[in-house]
Design a protein around this motif. Structure first.
Motif, PDB file in Angstrom:
ATOM      1  N   ALA D 446       0.736  -1.233   0.030  1.00 24.77           N
ATOM      2  CA  ALA D 446       0.114   0.040   0.123  1.00 24.77           C
ATOM      3  C   ALA D 446       0.694   1.193  -0.139  1.00 24.77           C
ATOM      4  CB  ALA D 446      -0.940  -0.074   1.026  1.00 24.77           C
ATOM      5  N   LEU D 447       1.995   1.152   0.828  1.00 26.40           N
ATOM      6  CA  LEU D 447       2.568   2.699   0.809  1.00 26.40           C
ATOM      7  C   LEU D 447       3.456   2.629  -0.442  1.00 26.40           C
ATOM      8  CD1 LEU D 447       4.456   2.212   4.238  1.00 26.40           C
ATOM      9  CD2 LEU D 447       2.677   3.869   3.759  1.00 26.40           C
ATOM     10  N   THR D 448       4.098   1.464  -1.089  1.00 26.93           N
ATOM     11  CA  THR D 448       4.703   1.755  -2.267  1.00 26.93           C
ATOM     12  C   THR D 448       3.866   2.399  -3.114  1.00 26.93           C
ATOM     13  OG1 THR D 448       5.986  -0.262  -1.628  1.00 26.93           O
ATOM     14  CG2 THR D 448       6.261   0.607  -4.030  1.00 26.93           C
ATOM     15  N   PHE D 449       2.588   1.685  -3.460  1.00 26.96           N
ATOM     16  CA  PHE D 449       1.656   2.428  -4.571  1.00 26.96           C
ATOM     17  C   PHE D 449       1.215   3.770  -4.128  1.00 26.96           C
ATOM     18  CE2 PHE D 449      -2.114   2.557  -7.188  1.00 26.96           C
ATOM     19  CZ  PHE D 449      -1.635   2.006  -8.163  1.00 26.96           C
ATOM     20  N   GLY D 450       1.224   4.090  -2.806  1.00 25.19           N
ATOM     21  CA  GLY D 450       0.685   5.150  -2.206  1.00 25.19           C
ATOM     22  C   GLY D 450       1.994   6.279  -2.640  1.00 25.19           C
ATOM     23  N   LEU D 451       3.191   5.787  -2.384  1.00 22.35           N
ATOM     24  CA  LEU D 451       4.405   6.768  -2.895  1.00 22.35           C
ATOM     25  C   LEU D 451       4.477   6.952  -4.256  1.00 22.35           C
ATOM     26  CD1 LEU D 451       7.016   7.907  -1.939  1.00 22.35           C
ATOM     27  CD2 LEU D 451       8.184   5.611  -2.682  1.00 22.35           C
ATOM     28  N   GLY D 452       4.192   5.827  -5.064  1.00 21.67           N
ATOM     29  CA  GLY D 452       4.194   6.299  -6.581  1.00 21.67           C
ATOM     30  C   GLY D 452       3.207   7.267  -7.022  1.00 21.67           C
ATOM     31  N   SER D 453       1.872   6.726  -6.385  1.00 22.56           N
ATOM     32  CA  SER D 453       0.711   7.926  -6.915  1.00 22.56           C
ATOM     33  C   SER D 453       1.004   9.303  -6.074  1.00 22.56           C
ATOM     34  CB  SER D 453      -0.575   7.435  -6.078  1.00 22.56           C
ATOM     35  OG  SER D 453      -0.870   5.929  -6.578  1.00 22.56           O
ATOM     36  N   GLY D 454       1.426   9.307  -5.096  1.00 22.82           N
ATOM     37  CA  GLY D 454       1.880  10.474  -4.328  1.00 22.82           C
ATOM     38  C   GLY D 454       2.781  11.363  -5.207  1.00 22.82           C
ATOM     39  N   ILE D 455       3.800  10.908  -5.595  1.00 21.44           N
ATOM     40  CA  ILE D 455       4.814  11.545  -6.365  1.00 21.44           C
ATOM     41  C   ILE D 455       4.181  11.908  -7.810  1.00 21.44           C
ATOM     42  CG2 ILE D 455       6.804  11.216  -7.968  1.00 21.44           C
ATOM     43  CD1 ILE D 455       7.952   9.613  -5.304  1.00 21.44           C
ATOM     44  N   ALA D 456       3.361  11.189  -8.394  1.00 21.30           N
ATOM     45  CA  ALA D 456       2.564  11.468  -9.581  1.00 21.30           C
ATOM     46  C   ALA D 456       1.859  12.726  -8.986  1.00 21.30           C
ATOM     47  CB  ALA D 456       1.443  10.548  -9.895  1.00 21.30           C
ATOM     48  N   GLY D 457       1.223  12.588  -8.096  1.00 21.84           N
ATOM     49  CA  GLY D 457       0.490  13.853  -7.463  1.00 21.84           C
ATOM     50  C   GLY D 457       1.392  15.197  -7.441  1.00 21.84           C
ATOM     51  N   ILE D 458       2.512  15.101  -7.020  1.00 21.00           N
ATOM     52  CA  ILE D 458       3.268  16.302  -6.953  1.00 21.00           C
ATOM     53  C   ILE D 458       3.735  16.572  -8.319  1.00 21.00           C
ATOM     54  CG2 ILE D 458       3.970  16.244  -4.681  1.00 21.00           C
ATOM     55  CD1 ILE D 458       6.627  15.243  -4.998  1.00 21.00           C
ATOM     56  N   ALA D 459       3.853  15.686  -9.167  1.00 21.79           N
ATOM     57  CA  ALA D 459       4.275  16.178 -10.511  1.00 21.79           C
ATOM     58  C   ALA D 459       3.095  16.849 -11.084  1.00 21.79           C
ATOM     59  CB  ALA D 459       4.429  14.707 -11.159  1.00 21.79           C
ATOM     60  N   GLY D 460       1.733  16.692 -10.551  1.00 20.38           N
ATOM     61  CA  GLY D 460       0.741  17.476 -11.122  1.00 20.38           C
ATOM     62  C   GLY D 460       0.782  18.822 -10.752  1.00 20.38           C
ATOM     63  N   VAL D 461       1.288  19.036  -9.634  1.00 23.18           N
ATOM     64  CA  VAL D 461       1.337  20.348  -9.009  1.00 23.18           C
ATOM     65  C   VAL D 461       2.291  21.126 -10.276  1.00 23.18           C
ATOM     66  CG1 VAL D 461       2.215  21.714  -7.116  1.00 23.18           C
ATOM     67  CG2 VAL D 461       1.151  19.634  -6.714  1.00 23.18           C
ATOM     68  N   ALA D 462       3.385  20.569 -10.370  1.00 20.28           N
ATOM     69  CA  ALA D 462       4.414  21.423 -11.237  1.00 20.28           C
ATOM     70  C   ALA D 462       3.922  21.233 -12.699  1.00 20.28           C
ATOM     71  CB  ALA D 462       5.736  20.372 -11.369  1.00 20.28           C
ATOM     72  N   LEU D 463       3.062  20.297 -13.026  1.00 21.10           N
ATOM     73  CA  LEU D 463       2.478  20.368 -14.498  1.00 21.10           C
ATOM     74  C   LEU D 463       1.397  21.394 -14.743  1.00 21.10           C
ATOM     75  CD1 LEU D 463       2.952  16.540 -15.521  1.00 21.10           C
ATOM     76  CD2 LEU D 463       4.368  18.528 -16.226  1.00 21.10           C
ATOM     77  N   SER D 464       0.814  21.610 -13.376  1.00 24.63           N
ATOM     78  CA  SER D 464      -0.343  22.837 -13.475  1.00 24.63           C
ATOM     79  C   SER D 464       0.291  24.157 -14.056  1.00 24.63           C
ATOM     80  CB  SER D 464      -1.129  22.682 -12.217  1.00 24.63           C
ATOM     81  OG  SER D 464      -0.215  23.355 -11.230  1.00 24.63           O
ATOM     82  N   GLN D 465       1.404  24.200 -13.736  1.00 26.42           N
ATOM     83  CA  GLN D 465       2.121  25.392 -14.118  1.00 26.42           C
ATOM     84  C   GLN D 465       2.337  25.526 -15.603  1.00 26.42           C
ATOM     85  OE1 GLN D 465       2.729  28.065 -11.823  1.00 26.42           O
ATOM     86  NE2 GLN D 465       1.331  26.766 -10.833  1.00 26.42           N
ATOM     87  N   ILE D 466       2.326  24.503 -16.275  1.00 28.15           N
ATOM     88  CA  ILE D 466       2.792  24.702 -17.682  1.00 28.15           C
ATOM     89  C   ILE D 466       1.588  24.290 -18.537  1.00 28.15           C
ATOM     90  CG2 ILE D 466       5.378  24.920 -17.529  1.00 28.15           C
ATOM     91  CD1 ILE D 466       5.266  21.727 -17.945  1.00 28.15           C
ATOM     92  N   ASP D 467       0.726  23.654 -18.083  1.00 25.02           N
ATOM     93  CA  ASP D 467      -0.415  22.753 -19.065  1.00 25.02           C
ATOM     94  C   ASP D 467      -1.720  22.970 -18.478  1.00 25.02           C
ATOM     95  OD1 ASP D 467      -1.303  21.278 -20.905  1.00 25.02           O
ATOM     96  OD2 ASP D 467       0.057  19.391 -20.685  1.00 25.02           O
ATOM     97  N   ASN D 468      -2.786  22.590 -19.106  1.00 25.04           N
ATOM     98  CA  ASN D 468      -4.189  22.606 -18.854  1.00 25.04           C
ATOM     99  C   ASN D 468      -4.181  21.706 -17.585  1.00 25.04           C
ATOM    100  OD1 ASN D 468      -5.446  23.500 -21.467  1.00 25.04           O
ATOM    101  ND2 ASN D 468      -4.355  21.538 -22.005  1.00 25.04           N
ATOM    102  N   VAL D 469      -5.233  22.417 -16.877  1.00 25.77           N
ATOM    103  CA  VAL D 469      -5.794  21.511 -15.549  1.00 25.77           C
ATOM    104  C   VAL D 469      -7.405  21.116 -16.156  1.00 25.77           C
ATOM    105  CG1 VAL D 469      -6.111  21.546 -13.268  1.00 25.77           C
ATOM    106  CG2 VAL D 469      -4.382  22.699 -14.063  1.00 25.77           C
ATOM    107  N   SER D 470      -7.259  20.007 -16.681  1.00 24.91           N
ATOM    108  CA  SER D 470      -8.382  19.483 -17.237  1.00 24.91           C
ATOM    109  C   SER D 470      -8.528  17.883 -17.034  1.00 24.91           C
ATOM    110  CB  SER D 470      -8.802  19.799 -18.497  1.00 24.91           C
ATOM    111  OG  SER D 470      -8.071  18.818 -19.475  1.00 24.91           O
ATOM    112  N   PRO D 471      -9.858  17.695 -16.988  1.00 18.25           N
ATOM    113  CA  PRO D 471      -9.773  15.981 -16.774  1.00 18.25           C
ATOM    114  C   PRO D 471      -8.957  15.131 -17.613  1.00 18.25           C
ATOM    115  CG  PRO D 471     -12.034  16.884 -16.770  1.00 18.25           C
ATOM    116  CD  PRO D 471     -11.138  18.094 -17.075  1.00 18.25           C
TER     117      PRO D 471
END
Ligand SMILES: Nc1ncnc2c1ncn2[C@@H]1O[C@H](COP(=O)(O)OP(=O)(O)OP(=O)(O)O)[C@@H](O)[C@H]1O
Ligand SMILES: Nc1ncnc2c1ncn2[C@@H]1O[C@H](COP(=O)(O)OP(=O)(O)OP(=O)(O)O)[C@@H](O)[C@H]1O
Ligand SMILES: NC(N)=O
Ligand SMILES: [Mg+2]
Ligand SMILES: [Mg+2]
Lengths: 404, 395, 231, 548, 256
Positions: D446-471
């Motif tokens: 659970a933690l490993t999958f959570g970690l990978g997902s969490g990191i994807a989440g923070i990637a989302g923070v950065a990508l929101s700065q240069i790309d669309n925030v849409s579904p």
């Protein structure tokens, strides 16, 4: 049967949902309004909503389902040209009516389709005219940037021909295409900058589609390309797209449409208010394809009222000549070529995500199905009233294209 | 102990499947053409077109199951072969339009005229000939699969690496076909077809004929698949799937085996695409979209990998779900239904619909046999059943 | 210490253990013998909890662990050296050993010196990936990993398989040494009769999932043993 | 044209403006304004109430030429869209940043009632240019060196000969080397286009411009007509060649930088997948949606900040980062516990399940937030750009590179050197044996999958700065992410790093001549061919270990 | 360690390893290893864990490419170091792996059917039909390894030792010229060990065999020439008595 069924064929999921969902809401809103007025000819309207999911063959399947299974009287739908192309044979085969509300590349006029969005002569060419004018900045050098598909390709072909006819040299035109959803604009924006610093006033004509716009404008803003240096005029960026952006760095960039939310007109003010009430969202914006949907809807209502039936053939024949008010104070008219008359507006992006009209055509411009600037189409004419033909050749005097 | 090949091929499930398919191919046209529209038994043309499309999807799924289910090659780019077959057919249909296009150019398709093309590109030559076009339907996907496979299998690209490069392949084709300069109509693709072999593609008769032909092709391809997987060749395939290196050490030329089925499978996908195009009326680059290929793999998984029938069934179930839920009130929420179906299948039907069914049947049999042999008191462990830990086939 | 009573184990419909009962005591080695496929490994799998038992009970240090998960049993002091070694292929030797820290308190997390005294090769290969080791080396690593857990019950499934003679002797010595510590119960599955006879305090012979002969070393009947083995 | 108007002004006027302007800077800072001169300035004001672009243009010129000290604040207000007018009452008011109104005619706070029909004086691009030119010459002696620099740049662009005297005066007083250089260049620019400057001056000016060495310098030199004196032409040719060399060099640096930047975006998007797919072996089709959730978290954070605590906007990303990690991580854990955990040992089924999850998440977000793009703003420290030698470096890209680096190092360190990392690797390599040594596999999974997902989440923070925030955000990255992970070699974090950077840089070197579409196709073909050479990716794990 | 008496033209050897070196990330698993197997010979290989025995088999069967050196087969006719696994297998070299590897999803019978000596081409297998002789051969092999009762069991459900036997059976069915057998008796009872030795001797009547084992009783039972490897090269060679009397062998391998 005591209701008239109206098909709504807009993607609610997939890549196009971002644009098309609003149009679905618009049709539902219009139906709601119409039913408040008692429906048409005493019958209430009933929407049949389907989700073609941004999947083109699915568009065809759903169109067939709407017409054959649900027996709708009319369909409002499609955004991309390919979706329209995909459903066309279905509408022809089953002889039904499609209202298509989006600006497109033209080169089409079908008996079963009514085009309420802009043809290239109602958007692209006036916009370029404006930029070439004193007020528009006396632009001498052009970047035609677009997403790599048919609408931008065709529009740019037309524009290239048009610009050359105005004496613009080949070397002063730069054409650039990017894939759908292109997100990394660093190189292209810097190329535009380079191209624009050759000493001649330069502008970008953008037919960049949907998703790619936000990163494009973000990069533009960050690389500090201001509208005063190199203005960008877009044909696919409206209020809805700008809502996803911080527009402060973009102030002064342009968009050419036939409608802006900011247009000061009582009809528009009322429409916006009702729309926001209907959607229960006081910030919900309006945009050009919505207006085109509204006009189309009202024209259809009038036609049905006029002939007293929803029978497709009768309604199709009744539509040309029908007028409906547009939301910018004019009266748009359905032409025999199944396109409509529209004003052309050029707007500048404001800091609050709205667009300010800085220029507009004197009167309404009639939509031209076949452009005058391409050799294959300049002799073609569409007229479903007298000629009963979508591609009449004025040289050979025959219906059925140019021949060769 | 070895049964006659034909008997091996036609086990009970396969026979039932073929009989049903045949009944279907007869019943639908009859109910559409001969039963009056007012009868409750009437099948609408809408449904005929829809079912025809499903059959094509079923054939695509079948072609994927052949390589995924039996050799463990997970192709995430099979949509590419489907689309290429579709384009070959589309090109034929385009050429049949002749002067009926909007510009009435006898040679050039409309999209070439309005983009100022002066002459037909060489790769469009010959497509006015049906025979040639049908040859290309098989040849183009087959050749691409052969060349791609020849490199990939010789280089021993396996598992996810292979999956991802197949995805890269279809993605590259997607981008290429998007380009108007490519000469295939760009994003709009090929559409507005008129005739096939002189018959109006939109006529009810043609639609029914296409449906019947699709069923026939599905049946033929199904038999080919069965013949392959029940032969010794099929056993080698499974051996490759489970222990590729071991198979090599036994002297089997693994890459030839893979190449053969991969190419056969691509040709089948091409046929599916070719039948699909006249029935849906359009072929465009979105058929190359990686998502489409993934979805096709998912049909197979839903129906049951390595069961052939399951692949076809899965294609039907998923697509029917899609058709059903994309209309009406549920339309905005149909993705929840579809997503839920996928999740539910993995959790509750881990071997897919058909796989779980046969496994359950085998389990019942095994239990009764265990009971019998326990009674017979030999203590020996019964003879059927599979290992309880599945080896991770194909990675 | 460990009391196994009448356990049954199934693979699907196939029964692999039939009413097996067994005990193991600290400081004693219980040897399980039998031909291929009689259920020796299955017995150990049942003890570590990798396979659920259908009937019967397993008591460890007085506690019923029949329903506990593998993790809980490992944390409760049971270590397992499986047949086929099952080392972590991409972890280094050092890391493989450290995985054995899981049940230990932070302060105890050190690889016991005994491990390197018993298996000096491991010391020289600490940085190498476990999966790259030769078969025998992996076997040594697997035992080392189990010892790192400081178990109170050690289960060894054919630990001499694939091991060079001198190290078999070492393993033998190691087992004797561990037995001599007196706090660890050991169950050793073995085919190699000499080795088993030498080490086993208690010998158990299985056939077709059941125990067919068992005896303490002291009153072992060699003839019966051989007969049981040769069925 | 602004130049024409200014040209006609006397030298005296201009000096007066400058003196008054200097006074204004001293006095004006406190908000008090010197009393206005009667005359041209007042006459200019009615032009602003006509709501016509041409009248506004005239009014700007008049105001600038008026010499009034009120002109600069007026024009500045116009530029900032704070200049408002009432057509009914024929009044022009300046809206101060604090929301109070100032009467443009007097420069005094506005006393009367604010007219109801007040609206902004509208601008178009032509007016903005006029305005910039007017303001440029007015701010050459501003106190802020950045302002002076900008003013010099705007003169360089406008090359307005009329500015020359002001420029020379400013130059004489200038202390700051950077500003001084810019002013020299501006002066040179004027000399170059001037018809009557002597050849020697021109040649000197060309040298100055040559040393500037950028695109704008090039553009300026292009304007020199072919009939100029031969020695001037020679200097131009030499300067052009020089600049071209310089530009070519910097073009390479720029491509590298763009490549690095694209690579870091790819890496960021892929790195979470390197865990869930690379380490755990889950063919995680929902990875893109984890990125998307991170981006939406940023949106929500910014919404709250915008409506409640506008002052915190610059910290919005700092706040969003941990939240995005938690949101995506939690969703990841939920997915692992409810679905993925039943699928270990059946990696291919994870494709099916996660595809389903991805559909559900996309539609859930669409239902909750609507299908359209959401606005996520750049905090000030992520906006804009600075010049680095001959290239422009945008702050958002720079920060994303830095951020990616930090995430990568942190993750690598975590996997390599922590107990958790060891247990994660052990569990994913042999789950049942890990359980047998007492590792709590369920929790680690659970933690490993959570970690990978969490990191994807923070990637989302950065990508929101240069790309669309849409579904659809996630869909745009999923394929690229898989390519990167596979190209680099599954299960190897370094491979992911090098893979992402290689693909990014290769793409950016191809793009200028192949175009974006062909470049992308070329990259895909390259990946296909590369995998033939190295069937297990760039950083393939070798040896028996992988077969075990 | 180049041996002048052999070269690829003149050797009469069935298998001739010449100066093979293999290293992994700098670690030398085989170090200038040379040795010869004569036609019809059976050779036992012993050596400490990690001596390179399995690696040597990997080199012979094409799984691992040697860094230097050649592997000649059949009087120098083939250089195995230039061939791939399939080609080598087709030449008639069969192998049993140290860790039993069988086709887990296939039944025992199908495993053997795949192993049977037959044309391995695509076409041949597509149109293959079983013959009574082949059925008989499978029966025979199953009899030999006593797996008859498990004929229809899925191989994945066999116990460790049963898989070992199945793999031996596959090797028999394959009928190669040269058998490479890596630790065949690991996990077998003493009785079975002796039976296996007997089986190998039987096979050796018609074929050449290289067998790796740690079980000295088994090696002794084989009664053939023994080679002891150590650190990637030959440490000692000779009869079992000679080799086990070698001090170095005792020191590094047998222990005291
Ligand atoms: N791919 C590899 N990477 C690194 N080291 C390796 C690799 N393969 C083998 N080795 C090392 O090479 C040496 C020889 O291994 P090999 O398996 O040949 O030994 P062996 O003689 O078969 O031993 P055993 O009797 O234990 O099976 C060992 O030390 C092993 O760790
Ligand atoms: N995963 C499994 N699925 C089904 N049956 C199995 C499985 N593992 C073992 N068996 C069967 O259970 C029986 C007992 O197997 P087990 O592995 O316990 O034997 P063993 O005594 O350890 O044999 P060996 O000495 O060969 O290791 C065997 O008949 C075997 O075929
Ligand atoms: N018609 C368009 N915009 O695709
Ligand atoms: Mg065992
Ligand atoms: Mg070995």
């Amino acid at each position: 049967q005591d209701t008239i069924k109206v098909g709504v064929l807009h993607s609610l999921s997939g890549t196009m949902a971002i644009s098309e969902t609003t149009l679905k809401d618009t049709v539902l809103f219009m139906i709601d309004e119409q039913n408040k007025k008692g429906g048409i000819n005493g019958k209430k309207l009933e929407a049949v909503v389907v989700d073609p999911a941004s999947n083109w063959p699915l568009f065809a399947e759903k169109a067939r389902e709407l017409i054959a299974k649900d027996k709708v009287a009319v369909v409002f739908g499609c955004w991309t040209s390919v979706s329209r192309k995909s459903v066309l044979p279905v509408f022809k085969e089953l002889n039904s009516i499609l209202f298509y509300p989006v600006q497109y590349e033209g080169e089409e006029s079908e008996r079963n389709v009514f085009y309420t969005g802009a043809a290239p002569n109602q958007q692209a060419i006036p916009a370029v005219d404006y930029l070439m004018s004193k007020d528009g900045g006396d632009v001498k050098r052009w970047v035609l940037a677009g997403t790599d598909y048919v609408y931008p390709r065709t529009t740019n072909k037309i524009l290239e021909a048009y610009l050359k006819s105005k004496g613009v040299a080949e070397s002063d035109i730069m054409v650039n295409y990017t894939p759908f959803g292109h997100a990394d604009w660093q190189t292209i924006v810097s190329d535009i900058k380079k191209f624009g610093s050759a000493g001649k006033k330069t502008a970008v004509v953008s037919t960049i589609n949907g998703d790619a716009n936000v990163p494009f404008y973000k990069e533009l803003g960050n690389q500090g390309i201001k509208a005063t240096d190199i203005p960008v005029v877009a044909f696919s960026v409206g209020e809805e797209e700008l809502a996803g952006l911080d527009t402060k760095p973009l102030v002064g960039h342009l968009a050419a449409w036939n409608y802006f939310q900011s247009v000061k007109d009582p009809a528009n003010a009322k429409f916006i208010k009702d729309w926001q009430t209907y959607t229960k969202n006081p910030k919900r914006v309006t945009n050009d394809p919505m207006e085109a949907t509204v006009i189309g809807f009202n024209m259809w209502v009038k036609a049905v009222q006029k002939v007293g039936t929803t029978d497709a053939d009768k309604v199709i024949d009744a539509l040309p000549g029908i007028e409906a008010p547009n939301l910018t104070g004019g009266m748009s008219k359905m032409l025999p070529n199944h396109h409509i008359t529209k004003p052309v507006l050029v707007g500048e992006i404001r800091g609050d995500g709205q667009l300010d009209v800085v220029w507009q055509t004197k009167g309404l411009v009639p939509g031209d199905a076949w452009t005058d600037y391409l050799p294959g189409s300049k002799d073609l004419e569409a007229d479903w009233v007298t000629l009963k033909c979508g591609n009449y050749n004025t040289v050979t005097k025959k219906c059925g294209g140019s021949g060769s | 102990m070895q049964a006659h090949p034909l008997i091996r091929m036609l086990d009970r499930g396969s026979t039932i499947f073929l009989v049903l398919l045949g009944a279907f191919a007869i019943a639908i046209p009859v109910l559409n053409l001969l039963v009056p529209a007012t009868s409750s038994l009437h099948v609408s043309t809408y449904l005929v077109a829809l079912l025809g499309k499903y059959i094509c999807y079923g054939l695509l799924a079948l072609s994927i199951d052949l390589i995924w289910g039996y050799v463990g090659i997970l192709s995430l780019g099979h949509g590419a072969f489907f689309a290429l077959g579709g384009y070959a057919m589309g090109m034929y249909l385009m050429r049949q339009i002749g002067t009926r296009g909007v510009y009435a150019d006898p040679i050039l398709p409309d999209f070439m005229v309005f983009l100022n093309w002066k002459e037909l590109p060489f790769f469009w030559y010959g497509f006015q000939n049906f025979g040639y076009a049908m040859f290309m339907v098989l040849f183009v996907p087959g050749l691409l699969a052969f060349v791609f496979g020849w490199f990939a299998f010789r280089s021993r690209v396996t598992g996810v690496y292979l999956s991802i490069i197949t995805q890269a392949l279809t993605y590259a084709l997607l981008l290429g076909f998007f380009r108007n300069n490519f000469g295939f109509g760009g994003n709009n693709g090929l559409t507005d077809f008129k005739d096939i072999l002189g018959f109006n593609v939109q006529a009810d008769g043609t639609r029914n004929a296409l449906l019947v032909i699709s069923c026939l092709m599905l049946a033929i391809c199904f038999l080919i698949c069965r013949a392959i997987v029940t032969s010794k060749f099929g056993k080698v395939l499974v051996a490759i799937r489970d222990a590729e290196a071991r198979t090599r050490f036994m002297g089997y030329r693994v890459e030839s085996y893979k190449l053969f089925v991969f190419t056969v499978s691509a040709c089948m996908a091409g046929v599916a695409g070719a039948l699909y195009v006249p029935q849906v009326g359009i072929i465009n680059p979105s058929e190359f979209a990686p998502g489409n290929s993934i979805e096709a793999v998912i049909w197979v998984a839903v129906g049951g990998r390595g069961t052939l029938i399951g692949a076809v069934l899965g294609a039907f179930v998923v697509n029917y779900t899609k058709t059903f839920f994309t209309t009406g009130l549920l339309a905005p929420y149909w993705l929840f239904v579809l997503g839920g179906l996928f999740i539910g299948t993995t959790l509750f039907l881990p071997r897919g619909i058909v796989g779980t069914w046969t496994h359950w049947r085998a389990g019942v049999k095994e239990k009764s046999e265990a009971r019998r042999s326990a009674e017979a008191e030999d203590g020996a462990i019964p003879t059927t059943g599979s290992p309880s830990t599945q080896p991770g086939a194909a990675e | 210490m460990l009391e196994v009573s009448k356990i049954d184990l199934y693979y699907g419909a196939a029964q692999a253990l039939r009413g097996v009962s067994l005990t193991a005591e600290p400081g004693k080695v219980t040897c399980v013998l039998g031909r291929n496929g009689v259920g020796k490994s299955s017995l150990l799998r049942a003890l570590v909890g990798q396979r659920p038992v259908k009937n019967g009970a397993i008591l460890f240090e007085g506690k019923d662990i029949t329903k506990l998960s593998t993790v809980e049993r490992a944390r409760g002091g049971i270590a397992y050296v499986p047949q086929g070694r099952e080392i972590f292929p991409l972890l280094t030797v050092q890391e493989n050993l450290e995985t054995g820290f899981a049940p230990l308190a932070r302060a105890d997390r050190k690889v016991p010196d005994d491990v390197f005294t018993l298996f000096p090769v491991l010391k020289s290969m600490l940085g190498r990936r476990g999966g790259d080791l030769s078969g025998g080396q992996q076997q040594q690593l697997a035992i080392g990993r189990a010892l790192t857990m400081r178990p109170r019950l050690l289960l060894l499934d054919e630990p001499t398989e694939g091991i060079q003679p001198s190290i078999i002797k070492d393993i033998g010595r190691a087992i004797s040494y561990l037995r001599s510590l007196g706090n660890m119960a050991i169950i050793l599955v073995e085919q190699y009769l000499d080795f088993a006879q030498e080490l086993g305090d208690h010998l158990v012979v299985m056939d077709r999932g059941a125990i067919v002969y068992q005896s303490d070393k002291v009153n072992l009947d060699e003839g019966a043993l051989h007969r049981a083995m040769a069925i | 044209m602004p130049g024409v108007v200014i040209n006609m002004r006397g030298l005296f006027d201009r000096i007066a403006v400058l003196i008054l302007f200097a006074v204004l800077i001293v006095v004006g800072a406190s908000g008090a304004a010197t009393s206005a001169l009667a005359g041209p300035y007042e006459e200019a004001l009615p032009g602003f109430v006509a709501d016509s672009f041409s009248d506004t243009a005239t009014a700007i010129d008049q105001a600038a030429a008026s010499g009034s000290a009120l002109a600069a604040p007026l024009l500045q207000a116009l530029k900032d869209q704070r200049l408002q007018f009432s057509a009914a009452e024929k009044k022009v008011l300046i809206k101060a940043p604090d929301g109070k109104f100032i009467d443009a005619a007097t420069g005094q706070p506005f006393a009367g009632t604010v007219p109801a029909d007040l609206s902004n004086v509208r601008l178009n691009n032509r007016l903005r240019n006029v305005l910039d030119a007017a303001l440029g010459s007015l701010t050459l002696m501003a106190a802020d060196p950045n302002k002076r620099y900008d003013a010099a740049q705007s003169v360089f662009k406008s090359r307005d000969a009329a500015t020359l005297p002001a420029l020379e005066k400013a130059l004489a007083a200038e202390q700051n080397a950077r500003v001084k250089a810019a002013m020299m260049q501006a002066k040179a620019a004027i000399a170059i286009i001037s018809a009557d400057a002597p050849a020697a001056d021109k040649i000197a000016a060309i040298a100055v411009v040559r040393d500037r060495g950028d695109q704008d310098a090039m553009a300026l030199l292009q304007t020199i007509p072919a009939n100029a004196p031969p020695d001037v032409l020679a200097a131009v040719t030499e300067a052009k060649a020089n600049i071209e060399r310089n530009l070519a060099l910097w073009a390479t640096v720029q491509n590298l930088w763009y490549g690095l930047s694209l690579g870091s975006v790819l890496l960021l998007a892929a790195i979470g997948l390197a865990i869930t797919f690379g380490v755990m072996g889950v063919i995680n089709m929902a990875h893109g949606e984890m990125v998307m959730l991170g981006a939406y978290t940023t949106f929500v954070v910014q919404e709250v900040i915008r409506t409640r605590y506008p002052g915190l906007f610059d910290y919005s990303l700092t706040i969003a980062l941990p939240l995005a990690f938690i949101v995506s991580g939690t969703v990841g854990i939920a997915i692992e516990r409810s679905v993925i955990r039943f699928l270990y040992g059946r990696p291919l089924e994870t494709l099916l399940a996660t595809w389903g999850i991805s559909l559900v998440l996309q539609q859930a977000v669409r239902a909750a937030f609507g299908p359209t793009n959401k606005e996520v703003g750049n905090p000030s420290w992520m906006s804009g750009a600075f010049d680095f030698g001959g290239i422009l470096i945008t702050y958002n890209r720079l920060w994303i590179i830095v951020f990616t680096g930090i995430v990568f190092v942190a993750l690598l360190g975590m996997l390599r050197f922590t107990r958790l990392g060891l247990e994660m690797r052990a569990v994913t390599q042999n789950r049942s044996m890990a359980a047998a040594v007492g590792i709590r596999t369920a929790r680690i999974d659970a933690l490993t999958f959570g970690l990978g997902s969490g990191i994807a989440g923070i990637a989302g923070v950065a990508l929101s700065q240069i790309d669309n925030v849409s579904p659809n955000l996630g869909q745009g990255y999923i394929i690229d992410s898989f390519m990167v992970v596979v190209f680099g070699g599954v299960g190897n974090l370094w491979g992911t790093l090098v893979g992402a950077l290689t693909l990014g840089i290769a793409n950016k070197f191809l793009e200028p001549f192949a175009g974006a579409v062909l470049a992308k196709i070329a990259i895909l073909v390259f990946i296909i061919l590369f995998i033939q050479k190295r069937p297990r990716g760039m950083f393939a794990l070798k040896g028996r270990a992988i077969e075990a | 360690m180049t041996d002048a008496t052999y070269n690829s033209e003149t050797t009469s050897a069935l298998l001739y390893l010449n100066g093979i070196s293999v290293s992994f990330d700098g670690f030398r698993a085989l170090n200038e290893l040379s040795f010869v197997i004569e036609p019809g010979e059976m050779r036992a290989i012993i050596g400490p864990n990690g001596a390179g025995k399995t690696t040597m088999m990997d080199v012979i069967t094409g799984k691992t490419r040697p860094d230097t050196g050649d592997v000649f087969f059949e009087q120098g006719k083939y250089d195995l170091s230039t061939l791939d696994e399939t080609e080598i297998a087709t030449l008639g070299i069969g192998r049993k792996f140290q860790k039993p590897t069988v086709f887990e999803m296939h039944t025992v019978e199908d495993n053997l059917q795949l192993a049977l000596k037959n044309d391995r081409g695509v076409k041949a297998t597509l149109f293959w039909k079983s013959s009574p002789e082949q059925e008989a051969r499978i029966d025979e092999v199953l009899e030999t390894v006593r797996l008859k009762a498990l004929r229809h069991r899925v191989a994945g459900s066999l116990s460790h030792g049963q898989k070992q036997w199945l793999e031996i059976a596959m090797l028999l069915a394959q009928d190669p010229k040269l058998l490479l057998v890596d630790e065949p008796v690991a996990g077998m009872t003493d009785v079975e060990t002796m039976q296996t030795a007997e089986l190998l001797r039987e096979i050796n009547r018609t074929k050449s065999v290289v067998v790796v084992e740690h079980d000295m009783a088994f090696v002794r039972e084989l009664g053939v020439k023994v080679t002891c490897l150590h650190e990637g090269s030959v440490l000692a060679e000779g009869s079992i008595d000679q080799v086990s009397a070698n001090d170095r062998v005792v020191e590094v391998y047998l222990g005291r």
